[in-house]
Design a protein around this motif. Structure first.
Motif: not given
Lengths: 105, 476
Positions: A88, A92, A100-105
Motif C-alpha cells: 500500500i 499511495y 486509501v479510498e480508491k473504491m467507495k460506495y
C-alpha cells in the motif's frame, strides 16, 4: 492459583482490552495502529483462555494449547498484513486509511 | 495409530502433496516453457485429486476427535474441489499475461493451501482445528487479493480483506473463549452436551455468530465485500464468492446443527433476522451498481441470504438444499465470472455499460452470460430454479412462511437487476461494442463445463438424492 486475585479480575481486564481493541480498530487512521488494535483483541482472548484454564479447569490444558496456537497464527497474520501494508505504501506513499479510498460506495 | 488411519485425511493429504509437487516443479524444472509446464501439471493434478475424491472413503475420527470425517464431509469437500478445479482452469488465461507469467507457482500454491484450510475447517471436530483451518483459508486469500503488484485497487482490496478478516477472527475467538469458559471443553461433541442458555453462553453464541457472519458476508457485516470483490483479480473474486463463501456456510451449518443444538430456538431467531436483512439489502444495493464485479458482489451477498433459508430449517432437507444450492451456485456464478474474466482479460472493460450490444459481436459469450444470470435469478429451465425451490421448501416445511414470502419477493427483485445486464447485451445499441474476439481453449473448456453443469444438475435427480442420503438434520 494466584493468591488473592479472583477470576473476575482477569475477565474484566480482558473485556476492557477487547473493547479498547474494537474502539481502536474503528477510530484509528494509521494502518499499523489498526493492526495493533487487532493484536489487543487477540491478546484479550489469550488472557481469557489462560485464566479460564487456570481457575476453572486446571486438570486439562486445552486453554493453554489454544493460546499458543493463537499467538503463532497472529504472528503469521501480522506478517502478511505488514507485507500488504508495505505494498500500500508503494502505491499511495502513505499508510493513512483516509488516503486509501480508491473504491467507495 | 496405524499408518492406514491417515487415509481418513485423503483429501487434505492429496492436496498437500499437490502443493509440494508444484513447489518442486518450480525449483527443479529448468526449461523455457517452465510456466506452461507448471500450469499443465497443476491442472492435471487437481483433476486427479477431484476424481479420487469421489471414490468411496473411510469414515471415522482422528487425533482424539479433532478431525472427523463422514460421507457428508467428503461430499462437501468434493463440491469445493469441483469449483476449485473450474477456477484453476479459468485463471490460465490471466496467468499467461506478462505481469504474472513468472509467478504462476505462487498463485497455485497459495490457492491450494486455502483449499487445504477449508477442507480442515469442514472436517474439524473441535474449535482448535476449526480455527486453524479458518486461518489457513483466510491468510493466503488476502495475499492473493493483493496479487496484482501494479494495481492500486488490488493492494487496497488486500489490506481491506486482511484487516477485516483478522477482526472477525478476533471476535470469533472471543466467543470461543467464552464457550470454553462455560463448558470446559473445546470438542464439539462435549460442548453440545452441556451448552445451555446461561447469559455468558448466549453472549458467546452472539460473538461466534458475528465472527462467522463476517466470513459469509451476511448483511450487517458485509461492508468489506464489495470493495474486496472489485479490487481483487477476477479469478480471485470468483474464488472468494463461491468457494470461500460455500465453505464458511457449510461449517457454520455444521456447528449450528451440532454444537448449538440445545439453543435451536435462539439461533433460528438470529438467522431469521440476518437472512431477511441480507437478502433485502444485498438486492437493493445490487440495483445501483455499474461495475459488474461489484454487481456480482452484491448479488452474492443476496445469495448468501437465500442459503441461510436452508440453514434455518435445521432439517435433513435443509442441509441437502444448502449443499445442492451451493453446487448449483458454484456453476452459475463461475459461468458469469468466466465471461467477465474473458472480456476483462481481453479488453479491460468491466462496466455494465460496456456490454451494450455484446450479442451482435459475441453471441456465444452473451448466451452463456444469460444462462448464468437466469440460473442465479432462478428461472426454470436452468438449475438455479431447483436450488431455490428446495431451499424455500425446507424453510416452509418448518413453518417459516413469512420468511419464504420475503425470499420470493427478493427473488423477483433480483430478477430485475439480472435482466438489466441481459437487456444491455441483447437490446441496447452501442456505437462501439466490444469487438469480436476468440477466447482461448481453457476459457472455453471451463465455460462449457459450467453450462453443462447448469443443465445436468437441475435435471439429474440422482444428484439430489445422493446429497440427501449423505445429509443429516438437527435431530440425530
Amino acid at each position: 492459583m494466584i493468591a488473592g486475585i479472583p477470576l473476575e479480575y482477569f475477565l474484566i481486564v480482558s473485556t476492557i482490552m477487547f473493547f479498547v481493541g474494537i474502539y481502536g480498530f474503528i477510530t484509528r487512521k494509521n494502518l499499523i495502529t489498526i493492526l495493533m488494535s487487532i493484536e489487543l483483541i487477540l491478546n484479550s482472548v489469550n488472557i481469557n483462555f489462560v485464566a479460564f484454564n487456570k481457575y476453572l479447569y486446571p486438570d486439562n490444558l486445552h486453554g493453554h494449547f489454544f493460546t499458543l496456537f493463537i499467538i503463532a497464527v497472529a504472528a503469521s497474520e501480522a506478517a502478511v498484513a505488514i507485507a500488504i501494508i508495505i505494498n500500500i505504501y508503494r502505491h499511495y506513499s502513505s499508510i493513512d486509511v483516509e488516503n486509501v479510498e480508491k473504491m467507495k460506495y | 495409530m496405524k499408518f492406514e488411519d491417515f487415509l481418513l485425511m485423503r483429501h487434505e493429504l492429496l492436496l498437500t502433496i499437490t502443493a509440494m509437487l508444484i513447489l518442486m516443479a518450480e525449483i527443479f524444472i529448468d526449461n523455457k516453457n517452465k510456466n506452461a509446464i507448471i500450469r499443465g501439471l497443476s491442472i492435471a493434478l487437481f483433476s486427479i485429486v477431484t476424481i479420487i475424491g469421489f471414490l468411496p472413503a473411510p469414515t471415522g475420527a482422528l487425533f482424539g476427535g479433532m478431525y472427523v470425517t463422514s460421507g457428508m464431509h467428503v461430499l462437501m469437500k468434493n463440491v469445493l474441489n469441483i469449483g476449485f478445479l473450474i477456477v484453476c482452469i479459468q485463471s490460465v488465461k490471466w496467468l499467461k499475461s506478462d505481469n504474472n507469467n513468472d509467478r504462476n507457482f505462487e498463485y497455485l500454491m497459495l490457492l491450494t493451501s486455502t483449499l487445504i484450510g477449508m477442507n480442515f475447517m469442514i472436517s474439524s471436530g473441535d474449535f482448535l482445528m476449526f480455527y486453524l483451518g479458518l486461518e489457513l483459508a483466510t491468510i493466503p486469500i488476502a495475499a492473493l487479493a493483493a496479487f496484482e503488484r501494479f494495481s492500486q485497487k488490488s493492494a487496497e482490496a488486500g489490506v481491506k480483506l486482511i484487516l477485516s478478516s483478522a477482526l472477525s477472527s478476533g471476535i470469533l475467538l472471543y466467543g470461543i473463549s467464552m464457550i470454553y469458559g462455560t463448558t470446559g471443553s473445546i470438542y464439539f461433541i462435549d460442548i453440545a452436551k452441556t451448552f445451555g442458555t446461561a447469559p455468558l453462553q448466549i453472549l458467546a453464541f452472539i460473538f461466534f455468530a458475528a465472527g462467522m457472519a463476517f466470513k459469509i458476508s451476511v448483511v450487517p457485516f458485509h461492508l468489506w465485500t464489495a470493495d474486496v470483490y472489485e479490487g481483487a483479480p477476477v479469478n480471485i473474486t470468483s474464488y472468494l464468492s463461491v468457494i470461500s463463501k460455500g465453505a464458511a456456510v457449510f461449517i457454520f451449518m455444521i456447528v449450528l446443527f451440532t454444537v448449538f443444538r440445545q439453543i435451536v430456538n435462539m439461533w433460528q431467531d438470529v438467522i431469521y433476522i440476518l437472512s431477511v436483512l441480507t437478502m433485502t439489502i444485498g438486492n437493493l444495493f445490487a440495483i445501483r451498481q455499474q461495475n459488474l464485479k461489484r454487481f456480482l458482489a452484491f448479488s452474492s451477498i443476496a445469495q448468501a441470504g437465500f442459503l441461510l433459508l436452508g440453514v434455518i430449517s435445521g432439517t435433513q432437507l435443509g442441509m441437502t438444499a444448502v449443499i445442492y444450492f451451493a453446487l448449483i451456485y458454484i456453476f452459475s456464478n463461475l459461468a458469469a465470472f468466466g465471461v467477465i474474466a474473458a472480456i476483462s482479460n481481453t479488453t479491460g472493460k468491466e462496466n455494465i455499460k460496456d456490454y451494450d450490444g455484446l450479442y451482435a459481436t459475441n453471441p456465444k459469450l452473451s448466451l452463456i452470460m444469460t444462462l448464468a444470470l437466469f440460473s442465479l435469478a432462478g428461472i426454470p429451465p436452468v438449475a438455479g430454479f431447483f436450488g431455490k425451490f428446495f431451499l424455500f421448501t425446507a424453510a416452509a416445511q418448518q413453518g417459516f412462511y413469512m420468511l419464504v414470502l420475503i425470499a420470493v419477493i427478493n427473488a423477483v427483485i433480483s430478477l430485475y437487476y439480472y435482466l438489466l445486464v441481459v437487456k444491455a447485451m441483447f437490446i441496447n445499441k452501442s456505437d462501439s461494442p466490444i469487438a469480436y474476439f476468440k477466447s482461448d481453449f481453457s476459457t472455453r473448456l471451463s465455460l462449457i463445463v459450467c453450462v453443462l453443469g447448469l443443465f445436468v444438475i437441475g435435471f439429474a435427480s440422482i444428484i439430489f438424492e445422493y446429497i440427501r442420503s449423505m445429509s443429516f438434520g438437527l435431530l440425530f
